[in-house]
Design a protein around this motif. Structure first.
Motif, short mmCIF file in Angstrom:
data_model
loop_
_atom_site.label_atom_id
_atom_site.label_comp_id
_atom_site.label_asym_id
_atom_site.label_seq_id
_atom_site.Cartn_x
_atom_site.Cartn_y
_atom_site.Cartn_z
N ASP A 116 0.81 -1.22 0.00
CA ASP A 116 0.00 0.00 0.00
C ASP A 116 0.84 1.27 0.00
O ASP A 116 0.31 2.37 -0.14
CB ASP A 116 -0.94 0.02 1.22
N MET A 117 2.15 1.12 0.17
CA MET A 117 3.01 2.31 0.15
C MET A 117 3.07 2.87 -1.27
O MET A 117 3.00 2.13 -2.24
CB MET A 117 4.44 1.93 0.55
N SER A 118 3.24 4.19 -1.35
CA SER A 118 3.50 4.77 -2.66
C SER A 118 4.99 4.55 -2.97
O SER A 118 5.78 4.23 -2.07
CB SER A 118 3.19 6.27 -2.65
N PHE A 119 5.35 4.73 -4.22
CA PHE A 119 6.75 4.53 -4.60
C PHE A 119 7.66 5.48 -3.81
O PHE A 119 8.76 5.11 -3.40
CB PHE A 119 6.92 4.77 -6.11
N LEU A 120 7.18 6.70 -3.58
CA LEU A 120 7.99 7.67 -2.85
C LEU A 120 8.13 7.29 -1.37
O LEU A 120 9.17 7.51 -0.76
CB LEU A 120 7.40 9.08 -2.98
N GLU A 121 7.07 6.70 -0.81
CA GLU A 121 7.17 6.25 0.59
C GLU A 121 8.19 5.12 0.71
O GLU A 121 8.89 5.00 1.71
CB GLU A 121 5.81 5.80 1.11
N HIS B 73 9.88 15.81 -5.10
CA HIS B 73 8.47 15.52 -4.79
C HIS B 73 7.90 16.76 -4.13
O HIS B 73 8.63 17.57 -3.57
CB HIS B 73 8.38 14.33 -3.82
N ASP B 74 6.60 16.92 -4.22
CA ASP B 74 5.99 18.04 -3.50
C ASP B 74 4.60 17.66 -3.04
O ASP B 74 4.40 17.28 -1.89
CB ASP B 74 5.97 19.29 -4.38
N CYS B 75 3.60 17.68 -3.95
CA CYS B 75 2.22 17.47 -3.51
C CYS B 75 1.94 16.03 -3.10
O CYS B 75 1.13 15.76 -2.24
CB CYS B 75 1.26 17.87 -4.62
N ARG B 76 2.60 15.10 -3.73
CA ARG B 76 2.36 13.66 -3.54
C ARG B 76 0.90 13.30 -3.81
O ARG B 76 0.37 12.35 -3.23
CB ARG B 76 2.79 13.19 -2.15
N GLU B 77 0.22 14.09 -4.61
CA GLU B 77 -1.15 13.71 -4.99
C GLU B 77 -1.39 13.88 -6.49
O GLU B 77 -2.52 14.03 -6.93
CB GLU B 77 -2.19 14.44 -4.15
N ASP C 296 10.90 3.11 -17.62
CA ASP C 296 9.72 3.88 -18.01
C ASP C 296 9.59 5.15 -17.16
O ASP C 296 9.73 5.09 -15.93
CB ASP C 296 8.43 3.06 -17.80
N ALA C 297 9.29 6.27 -17.83
CA ALA C 297 9.05 7.51 -17.09
C ALA C 297 7.82 7.31 -16.21
O ALA C 297 6.77 6.91 -16.71
CB ALA C 297 8.85 8.67 -18.05
N HIS C 298 7.93 7.55 -14.91
CA HIS C 298 6.86 7.35 -13.91
C HIS C 298 6.52 5.86 -13.71
O HIS C 298 5.52 5.56 -13.04
CB HIS C 298 5.56 8.09 -14.28
N GLY C 299 7.28 4.94 -14.29
CA GLY C 299 7.08 3.52 -13.99
C GLY C 299 5.97 2.85 -14.75
O GLY C 299 5.47 3.37 -15.74
N PRO C 300 5.56 1.67 -14.27
CA PRO C 300 4.68 0.80 -15.06
C PRO C 300 3.22 1.26 -15.20
O PRO C 300 2.54 0.79 -16.11
CB PRO C 300 4.72 -0.53 -14.29
N CYS D 32 4.40 9.60 -7.70
CA CYS D 32 3.85 9.67 -6.35
C CYS D 32 2.56 8.88 -6.21
O CYS D 32 2.18 8.47 -5.12
CB CYS D 32 3.62 11.11 -5.92
N GLN D 33 1.86 8.67 -7.33
CA GLN D 33 0.59 7.93 -7.30
C GLN D 33 0.79 6.46 -7.68
O GLN D 33 -0.17 5.71 -7.78
CB GLN D 33 -0.41 8.57 -8.27
N LEU D 34 2.03 6.08 -7.89
CA LEU D 34 2.35 4.69 -8.19
C LEU D 34 2.50 3.95 -6.86
O LEU D 34 3.14 4.46 -5.94
CB LEU D 34 3.67 4.64 -8.97
#
Ligand code: SF4
Ligand code: FES
Lengths: 249, 129
Positions: free
Chosen positions: A30-35, A56-60, A73-77, A83-85
């Protein structure tokens, strides 16, 4: 989850940089990639090592600050911002490669942080309107056809993250620039600068060292906000129209 | 802050918070560990600086909330309420915006009052009764 991370470490702009390998454990799906990266950094700090710098800033999913190339991949899969991954997009035991945006117009500042001020300068070149706006005007004072309003809104969704540039084999910024131009050029409020806007922003884009479009289409695939590839066609059309109109004067 | 300077504040709670913050600040400076140096791009230092700012801001918020003994808007002082439980304004004493001048960390800030003048619509006591 237990993961092996290969992270780009680069002390500063002059450093060559290289991939470093880290193990992280106890990662919740359940963690975000940034967490997940926060978890790594907490461990690095406790071990007396330099934490990984990342933006990172808003994380939303609305500011466009987070910017990582994940497994190429830019921003991943997933089609979203980093931040939303979430870590549920990965499997226990995975090896994940994490790199900064790679483009000559986005030089690395440190580790995964790049300098995206070239985008700011493109906006400064024409991403504004000169009409005084004052307080919010009465909604029906300026009639805007619904399809135009929708088109403008679709393009206004661009958050300036730069994934389009990172994904492009030419390091082109045409999806970003076209989003900004189409957003304003389709609206009556943007009409007074319709020609200068496209000419100045495209000139600035070239000056910043971004490449040219060969319609590879990688940008639109990577864009977390779904800016479509035809936006570039729209920008080219605006540019042709503007050059002809300016030549006539 | 959540406990003593939230939606509802009291004189004793705010005084407790004002006693706690210098202790937290002291602990912060005693135990803080920031990787890297100030001569490079350093996100850890940036975060540490923000914590320092937040401590200052927290202290000022509590001080201001203690000073404003009335209830008004989002500032509800439990001591200042109507029999119906609504926020009781005390406009004779507090109809001003308080601008606090910073005089140094841990030093008492100086209050500058900017009087609020209402020409047409005057503040009144809220009542749903
Ligand atoms: S067009 Fe899409 S990928 Fe490019 S900057 Fe805007 S939101 Fe990001
Ligand atoms: S941190 Fe703002 S979009 Fe990801």
């Amino acid at each position: 989850m237990k993961l092996t991370l290969r992270v780009w470490r680069q002390k500063n702009a002059d450093d060559d940089g290289a991939m470093s390998t880290y193990e992280v454990d106890g990662i919740s799906p359940d963690m975000s990639f940034l967490e997940m990266l926060d978890t790594l950094n907490e461990e690095l700090i406790l071990r007396g090592e330099d934490p990984v710098a990342f933006d990172h800033d808003c994380r939303e999913g609305i500011c466009g600050a987070c910017s990582l190339v994940i497994n190429g991949d830019a921003h991943g899969p997933e089609r979203t911002t980093t931040c939303q991954l979430h870590m549920r997009s990965f499997r226990d035991g995975d090896r994940i490669d994490i790199e900064p945006w790679r483009a000559s117009a986005f030089p690395v500042i440190k580790d995964l942080v790049v300098d995206r001020s070239a985008f700011d300068r493109i906006i400064q070149a024409g991403g504004y309107i000169t009409a005084p706006t004052g307080s919010a005007p009465e909604a029906h004072a300026t009639a805007v056809p619904k399809p135009d309003a929708d088109l403008a809104f679709e393009h206004a969704e661009c958050i300036g993250c730069g994934a389009c540039v990172a994904a492009c084999p030419n390091g082109a910024a045409m999806l970003f620039t076209s989003a900004k131009i189409n957003h304003l050029n389709v609206l009556p409020q943007g009409a007074p600068e319709r020609e200068t806007r496209v000419l100045d922003m495209v000139a600035q884009m070239d000056e910043e060292g971004f490449g040219g479009c060969t319609l590879a289409g990688e940008c639109a695939t990577a864009c977390p906000k779904g800016i479509p590839l035809v936006s570039i066609t729209g920008m080219n059309k605006e540019w042709l129209r503007a050059t002809r109109k300016v030549a006539k004067h | 802050m959540w406990e003593f300077c939230g939606m509802a504040r009291t004189d004793s709670g705010l005084r407790k918070a004002l006693g706690r913050i210098p202790q937290i600040r002291e602990e912060f400076w005693r135990r803080i560990k920031v990787p890297g140096t100030g001569e490079e791009f350093n996100q850890s230092l940036e975060k540490a600086n923000r914590v320092v700012d937040y401590l200052e801001l927290a202290e000022l918020m509590c001080l201001d909330a203690l000073h404003r003994a009335e209830s008004c808007g989002g500032h509800f002082r439990e001591e200042s309420q109507t029999p119906e439980g609504e926020a009781a304004r005390r406009d004779e004493e507090f109809a001003y915006a308080a601008a606090w001048e910073f005089t140094g960390t841990g030093e008492a800030p100086v209050l500058h009052r900017e009087d609020l003048v209402f020409e047409y619509v005057h503040p009144t006591q809220r009542s749903y009764a």
